[in-house]
Write a protein that holds these residues in place. Structure first.
Motif, mmCIF file in Angstrom:
data_model
loop_
_atom_site.group_PDB
_atom_site.id
_atom_site.type_symbol
_atom_site.label_atom_id
_atom_site.label_comp_id
_atom_site.label_asym_id
_atom_site.label_seq_id
_atom_site.Cartn_x
_atom_site.Cartn_y
_atom_site.Cartn_z
ATOM 1 N N ASP A 56 -7.581 -12.469 0.585
ATOM 2 C CA ASP A 56 -7.740 -11.132 1.153
ATOM 3 C C ASP A 56 -9.192 -10.924 1.593
ATOM 4 O O ASP A 56 -10.110 -11.544 1.045
ATOM 5 N N ALA A 85 -5.478 -6.336 5.636
ATOM 6 C CA ALA A 85 -4.769 -5.188 6.219
ATOM 7 C C ALA A 85 -5.423 -4.714 7.495
ATOM 8 O O ALA A 85 -4.869 -3.883 8.222
ATOM 9 N N SER A 86 -6.577 -5.236 7.834
ATOM 10 C CA SER A 86 -7.316 -4.778 9.012
ATOM 11 C C SER A 86 -6.692 -5.336 10.290
ATOM 12 O O SER A 86 -6.268 -6.496 10.341
ATOM 13 N N GLN A 87 -6.661 -4.510 11.324
ATOM 14 C CA GLN A 87 -6.184 -4.957 12.631
ATOM 15 C C GLN A 87 -7.343 -5.438 13.509
ATOM 16 O O GLN A 87 -7.132 -5.758 14.681
ATOM 17 N N VAL A 105 -1.864 -10.508 9.020
ATOM 18 C CA VAL A 105 -2.074 -9.093 8.706
ATOM 19 C C VAL A 105 -1.016 -8.670 7.690
ATOM 20 O O VAL A 105 0.179 -8.872 7.896
ATOM 21 N N LYS A 106 -1.466 -8.085 6.563
ATOM 22 C CA LYS A 106 -0.535 -7.708 5.488
ATOM 23 C C LYS A 106 -0.229 -6.208 5.537
ATOM 24 O O LYS A 106 -0.914 -5.429 6.205
ATOM 25 N N ASP A 107 0.819 -5.825 4.825
ATOM 26 C CA ASP A 107 1.148 -4.410 4.649
ATOM 27 C C ASP A 107 1.269 -4.142 3.163
ATOM 28 O O ASP A 107 1.386 -5.065 2.353
ATOM 29 N N VAL A 108 1.246 -2.885 2.777
ATOM 30 C CA VAL A 108 1.226 -2.529 1.352
ATOM 31 C C VAL A 108 2.600 -2.645 0.696
ATOM 32 O O VAL A 108 2.711 -2.572 -0.529
ATOM 33 N N HIS A 109 3.658 -2.840 1.486
ATOM 34 C CA HIS A 109 5.010 -2.887 0.930
ATOM 35 C C HIS A 109 5.487 -4.322 0.688
ATOM 36 O O HIS A 109 6.577 -4.520 0.159
ATOM 37 N N ASP A 111 6.208 -6.535 3.037
ATOM 38 C CA ASP A 111 7.080 -7.076 4.084
ATOM 39 C C ASP A 111 6.489 -8.327 4.753
ATOM 40 O O ASP A 111 7.204 -9.055 5.439
ATOM 41 N N PHE A 112 5.223 -8.560 4.536
ATOM 42 C CA PHE A 112 4.568 -9.712 5.172
ATOM 43 C C PHE A 112 4.806 -11.016 4.390
ATOM 44 O O PHE A 112 4.425 -12.093 4.856
#
Length: 367
Positions: A56, A85-87, A105-109, A111-112
């Protein structure tokens, strides 16, 4: 690298997300080890057993890019998939330039996670391919080093052999010179001097080989200079005060150099014995390149080949010149326009050409 169950080191300070990654990737066939930050991740990596890393960017203490830099400094470091998580594409570009195998790019749920599994598999394949390439290159370098060592050893041995052979031949030539100097009869002196010249022609080739960096060729101008200097020191040397040599710096293989040296010795000694019955005179040895061929000439301004042949002649010199000319694929001709005697040999630089016409008997009438 464990090919059955690879171990992923997931470095992220988000413990909840780390648990999602652990559950998701474990179901997909990976073993997941979690580190809560950059420093902890480096410590776990040092313990070994890690096949791939997911890293991360935003963490307290060492951030992802700083941690990545330290990982890349480790020899044979595992591949790294950079996760944030940054774009911001600048971070992706910076991470990839720093050595990351992939960027995600990750997400908090969570799904990545399937995408992470794909990226991890790709990084592992890339690492295996790179290791295979590195191993192959290392083997090539090792083989090259072994070959270079063997070649160097062979060169040393060849140089030593040529040194020993050259020394032995030089001793033989010196003994013949001493015997010729003490001989009372002219025909014995001449025969010993001729033999000395023939041995010296071979000895000079070996001397050139073991004193040169190139064991595959002889530089002819240096070789002929040294050979004729040996002849000047022979028992007939007082008749060679006007002996000259002019040769281009042509490289040729040792076997052909020997043949050239023996021919020069025979024709020079022939001129010494028969060209000037009343004393000494000029004798010229010239070697020049004519396109792909070489031209060797031995000339004098003496009485010429029409003079009476010495009754003591055995014809040995003629037979030797003919044999060496055949070895060189050489044509042998007398220059009819020359006052005195001029013998010209023309032959290819290498032995690849078919034999030229046979040497005529007039090439060395007196010997």
């Amino acid at each position: 690298m464990n090919s059955e169950t690879p171990t992923l080191l997931y470095i992220d300070d988000d413990k909840a997300l780390a648990r999602l990654v652990d559950r998701g990737l474990t179901r997909l066939g990976l073993k997941v080890v979690h580190a809560n930050g950059g420093t902890e991740g480096l410590e776990r990596l040092a313990q070994g057993g890690i096949d791939v890393i997911a890293l991360d960017q935003y963490m307290p203490g060492l951030d992802g890019l700083e941690t990545l830099e330290r990982i890349m400094a480790i020899p044979s470091a595992p591949p790294v998939v950079f996760v944030t998580a940054s774009q911001d594409s600048k971070i992706a570009v910076t991470a990839l330039k720093a050595g990351a195998a992939d960027y995600l790019v990750k997400d908090v749920h969570g799904d990545f996670v399937p995408l992470l599994q794909v990226a991890v598999d790709g990084a592992l394949r890339q690492a295996r391919l790179q290791k295979a390439r590195d191993d192959a290159e290392a083997e090539v370098h090792a083989s090259r080093d072994r070959f270079a060592a063997l070649a160097a050893e062979r060169e040393v041995l060849l140089r030593e052999v040529n040194h020993r052979v050259g020394n032995s031949l030089q001793i033989i030539a010196s003994l013949l010179h001493l015997q010729a100097s003490s001989a009372a009869e002219d025909d014995v002196k001449a025969a010993l001097t001729n033999a000395m010249g023939r041995v010296a022609a071979v000895a000079q080739v070996h001397r050139r080989l073991y004193t040169s960096h190139d064991l595959k060729s002889v530089v002819l101008n240096q070789y002929l200079d040294a050979l004729l200097e040996d002849l000047r020191r022979s028992a007939e040397g007082n008749k060679m005060s006007r002996l000259t040599v002019k040769s281009e710096p042509i490289e040729i293989d040792p076997d052909r150099a020997v043949a050239i040296g023996i021919i020069v010795n025979e024709l020079v000694m022939n001129a010494v014995k028969y060209a000037y019955p009343d004393g000494a005179g000029p004798i010229h040895v010239d070697l020049v390149a004519r396109g792909p061929d070489l031209e060797l000439s031995i000339a004098d301004n003496g009485v010429g080949l029409n003079a009476k042949t010495d009754p003591r002649s055995t014809g040995m010199g003629q037979r030797i010149v003919s044999a060496m000319a055949t070895k060189l694929s050489a044509s042998v001709e007398r220059d009819p326009a020359h006052s005195g005697t001029r013998i010209v040999l023309r032959f290819p630089r290498t032995a690849s050409k078919p034999p030229a016409k046979a040497a005529p008997e007039t090439a060395n009438q007196h010997s």
